[in-house]
Design an enzyme around this catalytic site. Sequence first.
Site, PDB file in Angstrom:
ATOM      1  N   LYS A  19       0.864  -1.185   0.000  1.00 24.01           N
ATOM      2  CA  LYS A  19       0.000   0.000   0.000  1.00 24.01           C
ATOM      3  C   LYS A  19       0.894   1.227   0.000  1.00 24.01           C
ATOM      4  O   LYS A  19       1.666   1.450   0.933  1.00 24.01           O
ATOM      5  CB  LYS A  19      -0.893  -0.014   1.232  1.00 24.01           C
ATOM      6  N   LYS A  76      -2.071  -1.459  -3.956  1.00 25.33           N
ATOM      7  CA  LYS A  76      -2.971  -0.315  -3.867  1.00 25.33           C
ATOM      8  C   LYS A  76      -2.179   0.967  -3.887  1.00 25.33           C
ATOM      9  O   LYS A  76      -1.174   1.036  -3.170  1.00 25.33           O
ATOM     10  CB  LYS A  76      -3.761  -0.425  -2.555  1.00 25.33           C
TER      11      LYS A  76
HETATM   12  C1  PBG Z   1      -7.465   3.101   5.743  1.00 27.10           C
HETATM   13  C2  PBG Z   1      -7.709   3.048   4.296  1.00 27.10           C
HETATM   14  C3  PBG Z   1      -7.506   4.048   3.330  1.00 27.10           C
HETATM   15  C4  PBG Z   1      -7.973   3.531   2.141  1.00 27.10           C
HETATM   16  C5  PBG Z   1      -8.401   2.231   2.389  1.00 27.10           C
HETATM   17  N1  PBG Z   1      -8.218   1.950   3.722  1.00 27.10           N
HETATM   18  C6  PBG Z   1      -7.014   5.436   3.459  1.00 27.10           C
HETATM   19  C7  PBG Z   1      -5.649   5.766   3.833  1.00 27.10           C
HETATM   20  O1  PBG Z   1      -4.790   4.908   4.007  1.00 27.10           O
HETATM   21  O2  PBG Z   1      -5.426   6.965   4.026  1.00 27.10           O
HETATM   22  C8  PBG Z   1      -8.009   4.284   0.844  1.00 27.10           C
HETATM   23  C9  PBG Z   1      -9.145   3.912  -0.024  1.00 27.10           C
HETATM   24  C10 PBG Z   1      -9.445   4.871  -1.124  1.00 27.10           C
HETATM   25  O3  PBG Z   1      -8.808   5.918  -1.308  1.00 27.10           O
HETATM   26  O4  PBG Z   1     -10.384   4.545  -1.855  1.00 27.10           O
HETATM   27  N2  PBG Z   1      -6.142   2.986   6.127  1.00 27.10           N
HETATM   28 ZN    ZN Z   2      -5.747   3.603   8.228  1.00 26.66          ZN
END
Ligand code: PBG
Ligand code: ZN
Length: 323
Positions: A195, A248
Amino acid sequence: MKTFPDLRLRRLRKSPELRKLLEETSIDRNKLVMPMFVDENLKRQEEISTMRGIFRFHEDGIVEKAKEYEGLGIRSILLFGVPKHKDSTGSGAWEENGIVQRTIKRIKEETKLTVFADLCLCEYTNHGHCGLLRGQTIDNDSTLEIYGKIARTYARAGVDGVAPSGMMDGQVSRIRKDLDLDGFADTLIMAYSAKFSSSMYAPFREAVFSTPSFGDRRTYQMPFTNTREAMREIEEDIEEGADIIMVKPALFYLDVIKAARQRFDHPLAAYSVSAEYSLIKNAADSGIVDLKATVEESTTAIFRAGADIVISYFTEQIFKDGL
Ligand code: PBG
Ligand code: ZN
């Protein structure tokens, strides 16, 4: 003068039927996951201002919507919660009967959908970070204990899979261990493995009010410059017991998806995130691109790169448009 053989790839493109026959990749609707938001503060559904066409639902509303999705043919959802109260430890996240836990239970009772639930603290902490704070830093190891607690409450509610998204080191093995000790060996883990720290999450943070009150997420999310490090993140999650791995965002990271596909045999999910949705949606609403065509092309690209599962806010649209 003609050369021989006369190489004409155009022969392959003569008719729509022939083109369809020769498609190497197509959108597989069985492999789409629709993200959904449930908000404990709401009495009726509310459109997310930064994501036109995507809503936060109240508890009854999300169950109705889930049934509607099931009727459309959608098979899987990924749940996110917005709690009434936020505090420094994100205690709303592991309430036995919290908003996500109640919603899991009801959707599992009333539909056959596969339900994944995002497992993180940032929607539940008043500082918006994904873990517990020690001073100004995010404390990895004390956060793991909390993640384990959240996982067990989700499992007791009947979730099919937990999706840890906080990027703490060791989160998958801690969650696996806690689930197994509680008798939930069958609850699967879809790990947000690679991520990246991305500008593409901004509309989502508006949606769930999780913008960090200070700093950013770069000490725990990955730098977007690094592919080899992404492979190490994925490898570690596999060693820790992840059932499904994830890259992601998706569209700016197709090369990473492809590298992961070539290297690992685990089911691979790709999450096409909130700003990927909004960039396309807003361009289409402004008449700059055609929505259906752009959704088809971009979603196909993610499958072509090698994703087995695509998490996309366009899932509902894809089913409605018959793509
Ligand atoms: C929580 C999370 C996030 C997303 C999914 N789970 C946000 C982040 O890490 O700030 C992003 C999902 C999206 O932008 O559609 N940690
Ligand atoms: Zn988070």
